[in-house]
Scaffold this active site. Structure first.
Site, PDB file in Angstrom:
ATOM      1  N   ASP A 131       0.822  -1.202   0.000  1.00 52.90           N
ATOM      2  CA  ASP A 131       0.000   0.000   0.000  1.00 52.90           C
ATOM      3  C   ASP A 131       0.859   1.255   0.000  1.00 52.90           C
ATOM      4  O   ASP A 131       1.829   1.358   0.750  1.00 52.90           O
ATOM      5  CB  ASP A 131      -0.895  -0.023   1.248  1.00 52.90           C
ATOM      6  CG  ASP A 131      -1.801   1.178   1.331  1.00 52.90           C
ATOM      7  OD1 ASP A 131      -2.747   1.251   0.531  1.00 52.90           O
ATOM      8  OD2 ASP A 131      -1.559   2.049   2.191  1.00 52.90           O
TER       9      ASP A 131
ATOM     10  N   GLU B 226       1.016  -0.497  -5.056  1.00 47.15           N
ATOM     11  CA  GLU B 226       0.116   0.602  -5.385  1.00 47.15           C
ATOM     12  C   GLU B 226       0.958   1.866  -5.471  1.00 47.15           C
ATOM     13  O   GLU B 226       1.661   2.215  -4.531  1.00 47.15           O
ATOM     14  CB  GLU B 226      -0.952   0.766  -4.302  1.00 47.15           C
ATOM     15  CG  GLU B 226      -1.857   1.965  -4.553  1.00 47.15           C
ATOM     16  CD  GLU B 226      -2.546   2.465  -3.293  1.00 47.15           C
ATOM     17  OE1 GLU B 226      -3.683   2.949  -3.409  1.00 47.15           O
ATOM     18  OE2 GLU B 226      -1.952   2.381  -2.198  1.00 47.15           O
TER      19      GLU B 226
END
Length: 531
Positions: A201, A265
Site C-alpha cells: 500500500d 500501489e
C-alpha cells in the site's frame, strides 16, 4: 504458458473483508464469511484473491491504520480463522495475497507509543519527528492526503510528527535499517503462514526527504482542487530515491520462499516513472498499478491506448497490473456511463479488462456490475469523505455489502443491520439471481475469464495498438503462435473498422451488437488470425 510464473497474466479478485460476508451476525464481514464463499470465488475462474487489511486496528481508516501487523482484529476473527481461509483457498487452487502497509502505522501501535514517550528510547526515531520552526509552526509545508497539514504537534515529545494521511496514521521512518528489519520480519510472519504474496500500500510514501524541504506549488492544470494536498508538487514528502533499495530487500526475502508475488500501489503525479522504477530489472517488485483508470472520469480509447503503450515489451521494463475499480474509487459503471447504457457498457468494459496485457484485478461485486451507492452524509464512515464533504466522492459508496440473496435480509450479507447501507438497486443484481441466468453479467464474466485462461495471447501476449479514434480502439495481442485482434467501441453510437485482409480473421467472441466489422454502441469483439 506452463513455464511462466503463476502471477504473470493472473486475474486477482479483491475482497474488502468488512463488506464481503458476515458469519457471526454483527453486521461486519469477517474471515469466516470469506472462507464460506471461496467456492463462489473459485467458480469465477480467477487465479488469486487479494484481501484488504484485516489486522488489529482502531479502524480510523478501516484497517489501513495498523496497531498490530501480526494479528487479526477481533471483528474479523482470529489467526486460526486466517489459517483456515488460506488452507481452503489453496485447496480450491486460489492463491492468497494480503495487504502490507509499510509507510505508516496506527497511533495505537506499541511502536508509536514507545516512540512518543521519549526522545532517547530504543524506538525514539522509528517515526518521523521534527522540532517546530522558531515561530512554532510545522517543520515544512507538507500537506496530508486527507486534508490539512501533514504534521501534528505531540506534547509528550514537544515535537511534530509526520503523517501523510490521517493524524492517527504516523509516518514510519523507513530510512532506518531497524525499521526495515521490523517490516521484513512482519512479511516473513505472513509468508510462513502460507500467503502467496503482498500488495504494498502507498509504497511511494515510505520515505521522505530527511532535510524536510518545502514542496513547491503545483501549476494549475484546470483540475479541481479540493484539498491543500492538490496545490503542491509532492517532491519531498514522498518518492525518495532510496525506496528501490528497500524494495530490493523485500524481493530478496520473497525469493527465498519460491513463487511469491509482489504488486505495488503507486499513485501521484509521477506514478508512471515510479512504477517502472519499482519493477525494474527483476530485482525489485513483480508488478505495479497506478490510477490510470481508478480515478478517470471517462473510459476512452486514447486513455487506454496511452496506458497500455506505456508498458512496452522491453528488457528491464516491469509487468503491469490494471484495475478499473477498488476500495478507494467509485464503481466504474457509475463513473463512466449513464444508467440507460449501464448493462451494455459493463459487458464491454469487462472484456476490455480481460484483454489487457498484464495482471487484472476485479473488485468484489464488479462481476455483478454493481453500481456506486449514493450515501447520505449521516451514513458516511469514510474519514476522507466526511472531512471533504461534499467535494470528495465517498469511498463508502464502493464498499457497501456484497448482495448474495435477493430476497434475504441485508441481501444475505448478514442477519444484522450491516455496517454500511445496502444498495437500493443491488437486489436485482444479487448473486442468486445472476447464478440462475445464463446471460447475466456474472456468467458473462465467468465466460470471459475462461477465455483469458484458454488464450496465451490474452494472458501473456505482446500488445500492439492498431487504431484509435474518439470512440474506437483496436489492438493486437500475440504469444505462443496465437494472434488475437481486440476491437472495442466505447461510445453509444455504431462504429466500423476492419483490419487489412479481414478474411484472415475468425471472430471468437462478440459483445453486444456486432455485424461483420461494424460494432453497435458499447460493442466489442475478439478475433483470431487463421491465415
Amino acid at each position: 504458458m506452463s513455464t511462466r510464473p503463476w502471477w504473470q497474466g493472473a486475474a486477482i479478485y479483491q475482497i474488502y473483508p468488512r463488506s464481503f460476508a458476515d458469519s457471526n451476525g454483527d453486521g461486519i464481514g469477517d474471515l469466516n464469511g470469506i472462507t464460506h464463499h471461496l467456492d463462489y470465488v473459485a467458480s469465477l475462474g480467477v487465479d488469486a484473491i487479494w484481501l484488504s487489511p484485516f489486522f488489529t486496528s482502531p479502524m480510523k481508516d478501516f484497517g489501513y491504520d495498523v496497531a498490530d501487523y501480526r494479528d487479526v482484529d477481533p471483528i474479523f476473527g482470529t489467526l486460526a480463522d486466517f489459517d483456515a481461509l488460506v488452507a481452503r483457498a489453496h485447496a480450491l487452487g486460489l492463491r492468497v495475497i494480503i495487504d502490507q502497509i509499510y509507510s505508516h502505522t496506527s497511533d495505537q501501535h506499541p511502536w508509536f507509543a514507545e516512540s512518543r514517550s521519549s526522545r532517547t528510547g530504543d524506538r525514539a526515531d522509528w517515526y518521523v519527528w521534527a522540532d517546530a520552526k522558531p515561530d512554532g509552526s510545522p517543520p515544512s509545508n507538507w500537506q496530508s492526503v486527507f486534508g490539512g497539514p501533514a504534521w501534528t504537534w505531540d506534547a509528550r515529545r514537544r515535537q511534530y510528527y509526520l503523517h501523510n494521511f490521517l493524524k492517527e496514521q504516523p509516518q514510519l521512518h523507513v530510512h532506518l535499517p531497524a525499521v526495515q528489519d521490523a517490516l521484513l520480519a512482519t512479511a516473513r510472519f505472513w509468508l510462513d503462514r502460507g500467503v502467496d504474496g503482498f500488495r504494498l500500500d502507498a509504497i511511494n510514501f515510505t520515505m521522505h526527504d530527511p532535510a524536510l524541504t518545502d514542496n513547491p506549488p503545483l501549476p494549475d492544470d484546470g483540475r479541481p482542487r479540493t484539498r491543500p494536498f492538490d496545490f503542491q508538487r509532492k517532491l519531498h514528502n514522498q518518492s525518495h530515491a532510496d525506496i528501490p533499495r528497500f524494495l530490493e530487500r523485500i524481493r530478496a526475502l520473497l525469493d527465498g520462499y519460491g513463487d511469491r508475488f509482489t504488486v505495488a500501489e503507486v499513485g501521484g503525479d509521477d506514478s508512471d516513472r515510479e512504477m517502472k522504477l519499482f519493477t525494474a530489472g527483476g530485482r525489485r517488485l513483480d508488478s505495479a498499478y497506478g490510477f490510470d483508470f481508478l480515478y478517470a472520469d471517462a473510459l476512452t480509447p486514447h486513455g487506454v491506448a496511452a496506458a497500455v503503450s506505456a508498458w512496452p515489451v522491453e528488457h528491464g521494463v516491469g509487468w503491469p497490473s490494471w484495475a478499473f475499480e477498488n476500495h478507494d474509487a467509485p464503481r466504474a459503471v457509475s463513473r463512466w456511463v449513464d444508467p440507460a447504457h449501464r448493462d451494455a457498457f459493463a459487458r464491454m468494459k469487462m472484456l476490455l479488462l480481460i484483454c489487457l496485457r498484464g495482471n487484472i484485478f476485479l473488485y468484489y461485486g464488479e462481476e455483478l456490475a454493481l453500481p456506486q451507492v449514493d450515501l447520505p452524509f449521516a451514513a458516511l464512515r469514510d474519514p476522507e469523505a466526511i472531512a471533504n464533504w461534499p467535494m470528495t466522492l465517498s469511498r463508502d459508496g464502493a464498499r457497501t455489502p456484497m448482495p448474495w440473496i435477493a430476497d434475504a435480509p441485508a441481501l444475505g450479507f448478514s442477519t444484522a443491520p450491516p455496517w454500511l447501507p445496502i444498495g437500493a438497486d443491488h437486489a436485482v443484481l444479487a448473486v442468486d439471481r445472476q447464478q440462475a441466468d445464463p446471460q447475466s453479467h456474472l456468467n458473462h464474466t465467468r465466460r470471459l475469464l475462461a477465455l483469458r485462461r484458454a488464450c496465451p495471447a490474452l494472458a501473456i501476449g505482446d500488445c500492439t495498438v492498431l487504431a484509435v479514434t474518439d470512440t474506437l480502439l483496436a489492438y493486437q495481442r500475440q504469444a505462443d503462435g496465437q494472434t488475437l485482434l481486440c476491437l472495442f467501441n466505447m461510445g453509444p453510437e455504431p462504429a466500423s473498422w476492419q483490419p487489412p485482409a479481414p478474411d484472415d480473421w475468425r471472430v471468437i467472441i462478440t459483445i453486444n451488437s456486432v455485424e461483420c466489422w461494424t460494432l453497435g454502441g458499447y460493442a466489442a469483439l475478439v478475433a483470431e488470425r487463421i491465415a
